[in-house]
Write a protein that holds these residues in place. Structure first.
Motif, PDB file in Angstrom:
ATOM      1  N   TRP A 150      88.721  46.895 -29.500  1.00 15.53           N
ATOM      2  CA  TRP A 150      87.613  47.031 -28.568  1.00 15.53           C
ATOM      3  C   TRP A 150      87.293  48.508 -28.311  1.00 15.53           C
ATOM      4  O   TRP A 150      86.127  48.879 -28.198  1.00 15.53           O
ATOM      5  N   ARG A 184      83.628  49.872 -28.815  1.00 14.05           N
ATOM      6  CA  ARG A 184      82.915  50.451 -27.666  1.00 14.05           C
ATOM      7  C   ARG A 184      82.284  51.793 -28.045  1.00 14.05           C
ATOM      8  O   ARG A 184      81.144  52.085 -27.642  1.00 14.05           O
ATOM      9  N   SER A 235      80.213  42.878 -29.280  1.00 16.53           N
ATOM     10  CA  SER A 235      80.804  42.506 -27.986  1.00 16.53           C
ATOM     11  C   SER A 235      81.305  41.069 -27.963  1.00 16.53           C
ATOM     12  O   SER A 235      81.538  40.511 -26.887  1.00 16.53           O
ATOM     13  N   THR A 256      87.150  41.559 -26.084  1.00 14.91           N
ATOM     14  CA  THR A 256      86.085  42.207 -25.311  1.00 14.91           C
ATOM     15  C   THR A 256      86.303  41.956 -23.815  1.00 14.91           C
ATOM     16  O   THR A 256      86.436  40.799 -23.405  1.00 14.91           O
ATOM     17  N   ASN A 289      81.958  43.676 -20.209  1.00 14.33           N
ATOM     18  CA  ASN A 289      81.201  44.039 -21.404  1.00 14.33           C
ATOM     19  C   ASN A 289      80.624  42.806 -22.094  1.00 14.33           C
ATOM     20  O   ASN A 289      79.525  42.856 -22.658  1.00 14.33           O
TER      21      ASN A 289
END
Length: 202
Positions: free
Chosen positions: A76, A80, A100, A105, A109
């Motif tokens: 993640w 990101r 996402s 996740t 988010n």
């Protein structure tokens, strides 16, 4: 491999097979007319030039699965950072949505991605709207609801554990009070007994 990737790959393969069958079914030739003909490629999600311009390669369902396969296994934290580099253009926003969807996740988010989906739908053709609803939005919403329920349950359990702990502490304090009171009563009784013995001795 995440469940979303498996679903998209399965649907892509099924659609491709269906398209092949349509292309090879024998039958009598029919005269050509000017009526619009549906694209035999069921994986093609853009029906207008405007949508094609907005989503480019992502008009093809197999591009979605290819993208997900490429990012599968990426943490993640890395995803990101990729999201931060993408713009608010429809194709980029779609990529942010797909980035996402992995299981790691965070809740906030994933919820943000749901808002991105709602913002994208008005500029999508009907077929693409159906795909993103069934394959992305609905499964993600179910995960959000599950995480929310687990969080609430965890909080309830925490409060219950705290209440039980407080009750145990109260009971222990009360037990100590009773023990002290009993010792005091026994001491008083012993004093009275000693005084009675002294009187009898006199």
């Amino acid at each position: 491999m995440s469940n979303l990737i498996k679903v998209i790959i399965t649907v892509t393969c099924a659609a491709a097979l269906s398209a092949c069958e349509l292309l090879h079914i024998p039958g009598p030739q029919t005269p050509v007319n000017d009526a619009p003909v549906e694209d035999a490629n069921a994986t093609y999600l853009c029906k207008t030039a405007d949508t094609l311009e907005k989503f480019n390669d992502y008009c093809q369902l197999d591009r979605w699965s290819e993208f997900l396969l490429n990012v599968d296994g990426i943490s993640w934290v890395e995803r990101r950072e990729i999201i931060k580099t993408l713009s608010e253009a429809p194709a980029d926003r779609l990529q942010k949505v797909l980035l996402s969807q992995a299981e790691d996740t965070p809740y906030a988010n994933r919820l943000r991605a749901q808002n991105w989906i709602r913002a994208l739908k008005p500029v999508m053709d009907e077929q693409m709207q159906k795909v993103i609803t069934v394959m992305v939005e609905q499964p993600s919403q179910q995960l959000l609801e599950l995480e929310s329920a687990i969080t609430i349950l965890s909080r309830v359990n925490t409060r219950q554990e705290k209440t039980i702990s407080e009750l145990q502490e109260t009971l222990e304090a009360r037990r100590e009070e009773l023990e002290t009171q009993r010792d005091q009563v026994e001491q008083l009784l012993q004093i009275e007994a000693n005084m009675s013995d002294e009187k009898r001795g006199n």
